[in-house]
Design a protein around this motif. Structure first.
Motif, PDB file in Angstrom:
ATOM      1  N   TYR A  94       1.010  -1.292   0.597  1.00 61.92           N
ATOM      2  CA  TYR A  94      -0.083   0.222   0.250  1.00 61.92           C
ATOM      3  C   TYR A  94       0.605   0.981  -0.199  1.00 61.92           C
ATOM      4  N   PHE A  95       2.086   1.898   1.174  1.00 58.07           N
ATOM      5  CA  PHE A  95       2.411   2.854   1.498  1.00 58.07           C
ATOM      6  C   PHE A  95       3.335   2.816   0.109  1.00 58.07           C
ATOM      7  N   ARG A  96       3.829   2.069  -0.763  1.00 58.10           N
ATOM      8  CA  ARG A  96       5.074   1.825  -2.177  1.00 58.10           C
ATOM      9  C   ARG A  96       3.922   1.590  -2.822  1.00 58.10           C
ATOM     10  N   GLU A  97       2.696   1.797  -2.727  1.00 55.56           N
ATOM     11  CA  GLU A  97       2.057   1.107  -4.613  1.00 55.56           C
ATOM     12  C   GLU A  97       2.340   0.364  -5.411  1.00 55.56           C
ATOM     13  N   ILE A  98       2.831  -0.877  -4.966  1.00 52.83           N
ATOM     14  CA  ILE A  98       3.122  -1.641  -5.678  1.00 52.83           C
ATOM     15  C   ILE A  98       2.089  -2.855  -5.744  1.00 52.83           C
ATOM     16  N   ASN A  99       1.889  -2.964  -7.373  1.00 51.65           N
ATOM     17  CA  ASN A  99       1.393  -3.616  -7.627  1.00 51.65           C
ATOM     18  C   ASN A  99       1.177  -4.839  -8.397  1.00 51.65           C
ATOM     19  N   LEU A 100       0.502  -5.907  -7.448  1.00 52.39           N
ATOM     20  CA  LEU A 100       0.570  -7.180  -7.218  1.00 52.39           C
ATOM     21  C   LEU A 100      -0.389  -8.024  -8.521  1.00 52.39           C
ATOM     22  N   ILE A 101       0.113  -8.760  -9.739  1.00 62.58           N
ATOM     23  CA  ILE A 101      -0.373  -9.017 -10.416  1.00 62.58           C
ATOM     24  C   ILE A 101      -0.437 -10.189 -10.086  1.00 62.58           C
ATOM     25  N   THR A 102      -1.305 -11.466 -10.046  1.00 60.83           N
ATOM     26  CA  THR A 102      -1.288 -12.924 -10.396  1.00 60.83           C
ATOM     27  C   THR A 102      -1.699 -13.572 -12.112  1.00 60.83           C
ATOM     28  N   THR A 103      -1.280 -14.172 -12.006  1.00 55.37           N
ATOM     29  CA  THR A 103      -1.597 -14.790 -13.586  1.00 55.37           C
ATOM     30  C   THR A 103      -1.404 -16.559 -13.346  1.00 55.37           C
ATOM     31  N   TYR A 104      -2.971 -17.204 -13.898  1.00 54.43           N
ATOM     32  CA  TYR A 104      -2.949 -18.508 -13.965  1.00 54.43           C
ATOM     33  C   TYR A 104      -2.570 -19.160 -15.231  1.00 54.43           C
ATOM     34  N   SER A 105      -3.425 -18.662 -16.515  1.00 52.47           N
ATOM     35  CA  SER A 105      -3.547 -19.539 -17.200  1.00 52.47           C
ATOM     36  C   SER A 105      -4.013 -18.167 -18.598  1.00 52.47           C
ATOM     37  N   PRO A 106      -3.780 -18.864 -20.003  1.00 50.42           N
ATOM     38  CA  PRO A 106      -3.792 -18.314 -21.327  1.00 50.42           C
ATOM     39  C   PRO A 106      -5.059 -17.787 -20.916  1.00 50.42           C
ATOM     40  N   ALA A 107      -5.172 -16.685 -22.151  1.00 50.96           N
ATOM     41  CA  ALA A 107      -6.781 -16.035 -22.623  1.00 50.96           C
ATOM     42  C   ALA A 107      -6.070 -16.670 -23.921  1.00 50.96           C
ATOM     43  N   LEU A 108      -7.524 -16.850 -25.402  1.00 52.58           N
ATOM     44  CA  LEU A 108      -6.998 -17.328 -26.531  1.00 52.58           C
ATOM     45  C   LEU A 108      -6.069 -16.210 -27.552  1.00 52.58           C
ATOM     46  N   ILE A 109      -6.004 -14.786 -26.947  1.00 58.52           N
ATOM     47  CA  ILE A 109      -5.194 -14.422 -28.254  1.00 58.52           C
ATOM     48  C   ILE A 109      -3.798 -14.548 -27.262  1.00 58.52           C
TER      49      ILE A 109
END
Length: 345
Positions: free
Chosen positions: A278-293
């Motif tokens: 929060y205080f460092r404004e870190i973006n936490l992104i998770t990724t599980y499996s692909p989309a068709l593109i």
């Protein structure tokens, strides 16, 4: 036919199973080979799949039989790859770039899994997730379309940075593919791994600007980032290994306002202090499996050899040796194992 199925003791052995029936409007695939994935091991080791299940989803195969009403563009003898899950394309998840959360996506799969000599491919698969492979591309390379698509989605969700820098934590198969994708996008890419051989591989193949042991070369790691990045830290950290240690390292290496991409699950009890995000404004992104593109783009990248897959295939074993393949992964000796299928009995 022969398949590698999970036994009651959660060993994986080669057994016999009837060849699946030709599905309506679908195809019967003679499997040429299938990559062993970390998710296969997770299902085996943590008993997430039922005894009798056939694992494997990174397939390459040949169309052995086609229903008369199959989708256009396919012929007997076509060599192809296909992802195992098929999104519906019209639900709320699909319409909002969350295809891997689509309920149809989660319900669809191969019959049986990829560690079999034959499998049934549905009409939905042929329409959406299957791709022809050029003759010049090896079976091993072709089998990597689906895992590469997973990487592409993670990179896409994380975004790109102007004059960007990336730290890949964990230089296994996924990490070394991610390094090449980021490098192709113009980022300065660094790597961290406990295994010196993997660090050396990433450097020798030109996938990384530099690679470090996180403990033994900690001072050198931080000094390099201070000298070569505008903030002394990286814009993006891509975690292909997740535990309390790697999360702490990622927070230490990512700049304020940067991004952490979590590509895999972690052991029970793994945690992160939300205040540090929060205080460092870190973006936490998770990724599980692909989309068709992402599948489409991965097939294009592999077909045109936009990244170098071959050095990452560390072992090639026949189906009969699949338990050895599991051991090679669990012991950390393997980067990627490709399982080839034998002739039908």
């Amino acid at each position: 036919m022969q398949v590698a199925s999970i036994q009651n003791d959660y060993q994986i052995n080669v057994t016999d199973m009837p060849i699946p029936a030709l599905p309506p409007k679908g195809a019967l695939i003679r499997v040429l080979g299938c990559g062993l994935c970390g998710s296969d091991l997770d299902k085996l080791v943590h008993k997430k799949a039922s005894p009798g299940s056939v694992l494997g989803h990174e397939i390459v195969g040949v169309i052995e039989a086609l229903d008369d009403e199959h989708p256009d563009g396919w012929q007997l003898g076509s060599r192809l790859v296909s992802a195992h899950h098929v999104p519906c394309g019209h639900c709320h998840y699909c319409l909002n770039d969350s295809e891997s959360m689509c309920r149809q996506f989660k319900e669809t799969n191969f019959h049986p899994g990829g560690f079999s000599q034959y499998l049934a491919l549905s009409e939905q698969h042929l329409k959406s997730t299957a791709f022809k492979i050029p003759d010049a591309i090896s079976n091993e390379e072709a089998s990597c379309v689906e895992p590469l698509a997973c990487v592409l989605r993670g990179v896409r969700r994380g975004g790109t940075q102007i004059n960007g820098s990336v730290m890949v934590i964990g230089l296994g198969f996924i990490g070394l593919m991610a390094a090449q994708i980021y490098q192709n996008d113009g980022a300065a890419v660094y790597g961290v791994d406990l295994d010196p051989a993997r660090n050396q591989l990433g450097m020798a193949e030109g996938f990384l600007m530099a690679a470090f042991h996180p403990v033994e070369q900690s001072e050198q790691l931080h000094d390099t980032l201070k000298r070569h990045t505008p903030t002394g830290k990286v814009d993006t950290v891509f975690l292909s290994v997740v535990n309390n240690t790697t999360l702490t390292l990622a927070l230490d290496l990512v700049r304020d306002g940067g991004t952490m991409i979590v590509f895999t699950s972690g052991p029970a009890g793994t945690s992160i202090d939300p205040s540090r995000l929060y205080f460092r404004e870190i973006n936490l992104i998770t990724t599980y499996s692909p989309a068709l593109i992402d599948l489409k783009n991965a097939a294009h990248i592999i077909a045109n050899r936009k990244i170098n897959i071959t050095p990452l295939i560390s072992h090639r074993l026949p189906l009969q040796d699949i338990q050895q393949a599991v051991h090679l992964y669990q012991s950390g000796q393997a980067i990627k194992v490709f399982i080839s299928m034998g002739d039908i009995r």
